[in-house]
Design a protein around this motif. Structure first.
Motif, PDB file in Angstrom:
ATOM      1  N   ALA A  21       9.908  29.200  20.673  1.00 30.32           N
ATOM      2  CA  ALA A  21      11.112  28.439  21.027  1.00 30.32           C
ATOM      3  C   ALA A  21      10.749  27.252  21.912  1.00 30.32           C
ATOM      4  N   SER A  22       9.890  27.473  22.923  1.00 32.24           N
ATOM      5  CA  SER A  22       9.484  26.384  23.821  1.00 32.24           C
ATOM      6  C   SER A  22       8.663  25.342  23.070  1.00 32.24           C
ATOM      7  N   TYR A  23       7.808  25.809  22.174  1.00 34.57           N
ATOM      8  CA  TYR A  23       6.991  24.876  21.385  1.00 34.57           C
ATOM      9  C   TYR A  23       7.869  23.973  20.530  1.00 34.57           C
ATOM     10  N   ALA A  24       8.874  24.570  19.875  1.00 29.48           N
ATOM     11  CA  ALA A  24       9.764  23.781  19.009  1.00 29.48           C
ATOM     12  C   ALA A  24      10.494  22.711  19.812  1.00 29.48           C
ATOM     13  N   LYS A  25      10.956  23.087  21.022  1.00 29.53           N
ATOM     14  CA  LYS A  25      11.663  22.123  21.877  1.00 29.53           C
ATOM     15  C   LYS A  25      10.718  21.025  22.359  1.00 29.53           C
ATOM     16  N   ALA A  26       9.515  21.427  22.758  1.00 31.22           N
ATOM     17  CA  ALA A  26       8.540  20.443  23.233  1.00 31.22           C
ATOM     18  C   ALA A  26       8.197  19.455  22.119  1.00 31.22           C
ATOM     19  N   ARG A  27       7.994  19.969  20.899  1.00 28.18           N
ATOM     20  CA  ARG A  27       7.699  19.101  19.772  1.00 28.18           C
ATOM     21  C   ARG A  27       8.864  18.151  19.490  1.00 28.18           C
ATOM     22  N   LYS A  28      10.073  18.692  19.576  1.00 27.83           N
ATOM     23  CA  LYS A  28      11.266  17.870  19.311  1.00 27.83           C
ATOM     24  C   LYS A  28      11.310  16.665  20.243  1.00 27.83           C
ATOM     25  N   TRP A  29      11.071  16.903  21.546  1.00 30.28           N
ATOM     26  CA  TRP A  29      11.230  15.809  22.504  1.00 30.28           C
ATOM     27  C   TRP A  29      10.033  14.855  22.496  1.00 30.28           C
ATOM     28  N   VAL A  30       8.839  15.375  22.237  1.00 26.29           N
ATOM     29  CA  VAL A  30       7.704  14.457  22.185  1.00 26.29           C
ATOM     30  C   VAL A  30       7.810  13.566  20.942  1.00 26.29           C
ATOM     31  N   GLU A  31       8.363  14.085  19.861  1.00 28.14           N
ATOM     32  CA  GLU A  31       8.567  13.265  18.663  1.00 28.14           C
ATOM     33  C   GLU A  31       9.686  12.242  18.886  1.00 28.14           C
ATOM     34  N   ARG A  32      10.691  12.644  19.695  1.00 23.87           N
ATOM     35  CA  ARG A  32      11.757  11.675  20.025  1.00 23.87           C
ATOM     36  C   ARG A  32      11.171  10.525  20.840  1.00 23.87           C
ATOM     37  N   ALA A  33      10.272  10.845  21.762  1.00 18.48           N
ATOM     38  CA  ALA A  33       9.610   9.807  22.549  1.00 18.48           C
ATOM     39  C   ALA A  33       8.761   8.917  21.652  1.00 18.48           C
ATOM     40  N   ASP A  34       8.103   9.530  20.679  1.00 18.20           N
ATOM     41  CA  ASP A  34       7.241   8.782  19.766  1.00 18.20           C
ATOM     42  C   ASP A  34       8.051   7.853  18.866  1.00 18.20           C
ATOM     43  N   GLU A  35       9.285   8.228  18.570  1.00 16.03           N
ATOM     44  CA  GLU A  35      10.152   7.355  17.782  1.00 16.03           C
ATOM     45  C   GLU A  35      10.509   6.098  18.575  1.00 16.03           C
ATOM     46  N   ILE A  36      10.639   6.249  19.890  1.00 14.38           N
ATOM     47  CA  ILE A  36      11.011   5.107  20.731  1.00 14.38           C
ATOM     48  C   ILE A  36       9.834   4.159  20.890  1.00 14.38           C
ATOM     49  N   ASP A  95      10.039  13.670  29.934  1.00 14.67           N
ATOM     50  CA  ASP A  95      10.383  14.622  30.996  1.00 14.67           C
ATOM     51  C   ASP A  95      10.752  15.978  30.392  1.00 14.67           C
ATOM     52  N   LEU A  96      11.575  15.951  29.360  1.00 12.32           N
ATOM     53  CA  LEU A  96      12.003  17.186  28.702  1.00 12.32           C
ATOM     54  C   LEU A  96      10.838  17.846  27.957  1.00 12.32           C
ATOM     55  N   ALA A  97      10.012  17.027  27.302  1.00 11.57           N
ATOM     56  CA  ALA A  97       8.857  17.575  26.574  1.00 11.57           C
ATOM     57  C   ALA A  97       7.904  18.284  27.534  1.00 11.57           C
ATOM     58  N   ARG A  98       7.670  17.676  28.695  1.00 15.58           N
ATOM     59  CA  ARG A  98       6.770  18.306  29.679  1.00 15.58           C
ATOM     60  C   ARG A  98       7.367  19.608  30.214  1.00 15.58           C
ATOM     61  N   HIS A  99       8.697  19.621  30.390  1.00 18.86           N
ATOM     62  CA  HIS A  99       9.353  20.845  30.859  1.00 18.86           C
ATOM     63  C   HIS A  99       9.102  21.992  29.883  1.00 18.86           C
ATOM     64  N   TYR A 100       9.284  21.725  28.596  1.00 17.72           N
ATOM     65  CA  TYR A 100       9.107  22.778  27.603  1.00 17.72           C
ATOM     66  C   TYR A 100       7.629  23.105  27.389  1.00 17.72           C
ATOM     67  N   LYS A 101       6.743  22.157  27.651  1.00 18.97           N
ATOM     68  CA  LYS A 101       5.307  22.463  27.602  1.00 18.97           C
ATOM     69  C   LYS A 101       4.962  23.470  28.704  1.00 18.97           C
ATOM     70  N   THR A 102       5.564  23.280  29.895  1.00 21.08           N
ATOM     71  CA  THR A 102       5.354  24.228  30.991  1.00 21.08           C
ATOM     72  C   THR A 102       5.924  25.605  30.626  1.00 21.08           C
ATOM     73  N   ASN A 103       7.118  25.597  30.011  1.00 23.70           N
ATOM     74  CA  ASN A 103       7.708  26.866  29.566  1.00 23.70           C
ATOM     75  C   ASN A 103       6.802  27.566  28.548  1.00 23.70           C
ATOM     76  N   LEU A 104       6.213  26.753  27.661  1.00 23.87           N
ATOM     77  CA  LEU A 104       5.305  27.303  26.662  1.00 23.87           C
ATOM     78  C   LEU A 104       4.102  27.956  27.339  1.00 23.87           C
ATOM     79  N   PHE A 105       3.571  27.284  28.325  1.00 22.16           N
ATOM     80  CA  PHE A 105       2.409  27.814  29.059  1.00 22.16           C
ATOM     81  C   PHE A 105       2.746  29.152  29.736  1.00 22.16           C
TER      82      PHE A 105
END
Length: 638
Positions: free
Chosen positions: A466-481, A446-456
């Motif tokens: 800044a938005s890209y870094a946040k989006a990457r952070k959360w998509v990698e957190r999801a990938d860890e799970i 949810d957070l990764a998609r939010h920052y992807k929209t901000n990036l767009f």
């Protein structure tokens, strides 16, 4: 920089022990027959009886029990492909889509020509939602593969038509159902389904309502006691009458013969089944709208319409248009007690459904009666219909339940994304049980998609970065799970960043005339286009390589645990480690896709970069090859 793969000795260890496990398989099954407690219901019965019990449980819609019986059969025959497919099918019924995808992968590793596995994998992928263009292609390919393997199997055309409806490919859905009818013209359900599809096409193509009417009529002729067929024909004719289903104040000729046809079908449906929820919903809706069209709506008829809508919600509280009809009906003078009682019946179901599906973060969407009640003056102050109080109460009742906390925080801080992210970060910083992984995973996405929209939507390089870094952070957190499960979103984020960089490079103008100095990246040449691609490559590699190495280390740890476990423990660890290995492979393949995209754009533009990308792709492909060997070793011991 190259990807560090599982070392060859570790991979060989898995392969060497494969033969040992094959020799042990018979002994393991014999051990189960003697050491499992006699009190565990289901064990010790012949496997065909267990599957029969599962089929009975499915008919009774007791999917948890069905899963128990299928699992019991799989203990006796863990490599039985039909049983594994049955397990995937039940998991889809339980809306456990990610697990179902794992079962179809296991099936296809054992038998790559099993049509059911392709069809079920496509259905499970659609169930997850949030489809990317690449996922849609794979879903289409899976359905088509099932059809090509068994071109005369009606089921696969039906499954694919359902998928097309979800993807809003209505013409394709109609064509599949027409083909299914050509193969078997005796099934009323096929005409009913095609009628549903054609009815959806009616808005914009009015002639489709007539074709849908013919389909429903044919279904009724084949199954004259099916109440739902009459109800759906009435709905189709209602849309045919009002022309625009979204019109809350439709105008039509009150002498139109369709009105009598609609009322007769609803009456017949309720005669066959007095609790037919669709007929109740549309008796309430059509009576109210017909009276409104005449310019008169006596309290008696209006109250009867509300009674019908509440009765419909009680009969089927989920995905029922009656809730929307109630929101548009004048009910200020309707007895508050009756309204509360009617909504409570629906709310009881919604709460039970929500609490059963608590692991899915989007579960609060099922609590629609709270919102409906909040629109009624007499119910706003009723604590039974206070959504915040309900979620807060759940969170307080079990502080250790991560999902309760996340649902509650999501509702409390719905007004502030920053607060929602802050509380989520704090919640995840504490240890939590892995059974709550799904909730944490969905929140991270949810957070990764939010920052992807901000990036767009970013209007400057700083905002984009800044938005890209946040989006990457959360998509990698999801990938860890769930390793590999967010690969599609990660690829979409990279593509969005590339397009945004291209756009800003051509169109961005700094707010002042003073331009800051540029930091030179590795291998920059001075050509603006080449530098842009080199920067993208450096950013991609620096973000993805450490992440992939982390996933590999985690897998190595799991493999080590697997090797150190006793033979019986390994039986229960197979699917978990297989799923993890598949996820790591998916993440690597997503990285290769990103590199290939960059490679295509570098030809003729960045000659110094092309060899480096090719080298990186070869390195990652080598790692994937070794990972596949590990996974193959795991499959062979299932």
């Amino acid at each position: 920089m190259s990807v560090v793969a599982l070392n060859e000795r570790e991979a060989q260890h898995v392969m060497i022990t494969t033969n040992e496990h094959n020799n042990m398989s018979i002994r393991i099954l014999i051990m189960f027959a003697f050491i499992l407690p006699a009190g565990i219901n289901g064990y010790g019965q012949p496997e065909h009886l267990l599957i029969k019990n599962a089929a009975t449980a499915i008919q009774q819609k007791d999917y948890d029990k069905a899963l128990h019986w299928v699992d019991s059969a799989l203990v006796l025959q863990p490599k039985n492909v039909s049983f594994i497919i049955d397990r995937a099918r039940v998991l889809i019924m339980l809306e456990r889509y990610a697990e179902a995808i794992t079962e179809t992968a296991v099936t296809l590793d054992l038998d790559s020509n099993r049509a059911a596995a392709y069809a079920l994998r496509a259905k499970a992928t659609l169930g997850i939602g949030q489809w990317s263009a690449e996922m849609v292609k794979e879903v289409d390919a899976d359905f088509s593969r099932a059809v090509s393997l068994e071109p005369n199997n009606v089921s696969w055309y039906v499954h694919r038509s359902e998928g097309y409806v979800q993807l809003r490919k209505i013409r394709e859905a109609e064509a599949d159902l027409t083909k299914a009818i050509e193969l078997d013209a005796t099934q009323p359900d096929l005409y009913y389904r095609r009628g549903m599809v054609r009815s959806r096409m009616g808005y914009g193509y009015p002639e489709q309502y007539g074709k849908a009417h013919e389909d429903f009529t044919k279904a009724i002729s084949l199954a004259p006691k099916e109440a739902g067929y009459y109800a759906q024909r009435a709905v189709n004719n209602w849309y045919r009458l009002i022309k625009d289903p979204n019109d809350t104040h439709p105008k039509f000729d009150e002498k139109d013969p369709l009105i009598n046809s609609i009322q007769a079908d609803i009456k017949q449906a309720l005669k066959l089944d007095p609790a037919q929820w669709l007929a109740l919903a549309y008796r309430g809706e059509t009576t109210y709208k017909i009276n409104m069209n005449r310019g008169k709506n006596p309290d008696k008829d209006r109250f009867q319409s509300i009674d019908d809508l509440l009765a419909s919600l009680k009969a089927n509280p989920r995905d029922n248009p009656a809730r929307g009809f109630l929101a548009n009906i004048v009910s200020l003078d309707y007895p508050v007690e009756k309204m509360a009682a009617g909504l409570e019946a629906a709310l009881a179901f919604e709460k039970a459904y929500f609490e059963k599906n608590i692991l899915h973060l989007n579960g609060t969407e099922s609590l629609a009666s709270f919102i409906l009640a909040s629109q009624r003056t007499g119910l706003k102050s009723n604590p039974k219909f206070d959504l915040s109080a309900y979620l807060n109460g759940l969170a307080a009742s079990d502080p250790g339940n991560l999902c309760y906390q996340l649902h509650n925080d999501r509702q409390r801080f719905n007004w502030s994304f920053e607060m929602k992210e802050k509380t989520f970060t704090e919640t995840l910083s504490k240890p939590f049980d892995t059974k709550y992984n799904q909730c944490a995973y969905e929140m991270a996405l949810d957070l990764a998609r939010h920052y992807k929209t901000n990036l767009f939507n970013a209007m400057s390089p700083d905002a984009a970065n800044a938005s890209y870094a946040k989006a990457r952070k959360w998509v990698e957190r999801a990938d860890e799970i769930y390793p590999g499960s967010s690969a599609y979103l990660a690829t979409e984020i990279e593509e969005t960043k590339t397009k945004k960089d291209d756009y800003l490079a051509k169109n961005y103008k700094a707010p002042t005339s003073t331009q800051g100095g540029t930091t030179k990246g590795v291998g920059r040449t001075g050509s603006p286009q080449e530098n842009l691609l080199i920067d993208e490559y450096n950013r991609l590699v620096s973000a993805r390589i450490p992440h992939l190495q982390g996933l590999q280390r985690s897998l190595q740890s799991s493999v080590a645990d697997y090797m150190n476990a006793n033979q019986m423990a390994r039986v229960w660890m197979h699917r978990k480690i297989y799923n993890q290995c598949s996820g790591v492979i998916n993440s690597h393949e997503a990285f290769i896709t990103s590199l290939n995209s960059l490679l295509q754009r570098s030809y003729g533009v960045a000659p110094s970069l092309t060899p480096e990308i090719n080298s990186q792709i070869r390195s990652v492909e080598s790692a994937v090859s070794r990972l596949r060997e590990v996974r193959y070793g795991l499959v062979k011991v299932l």
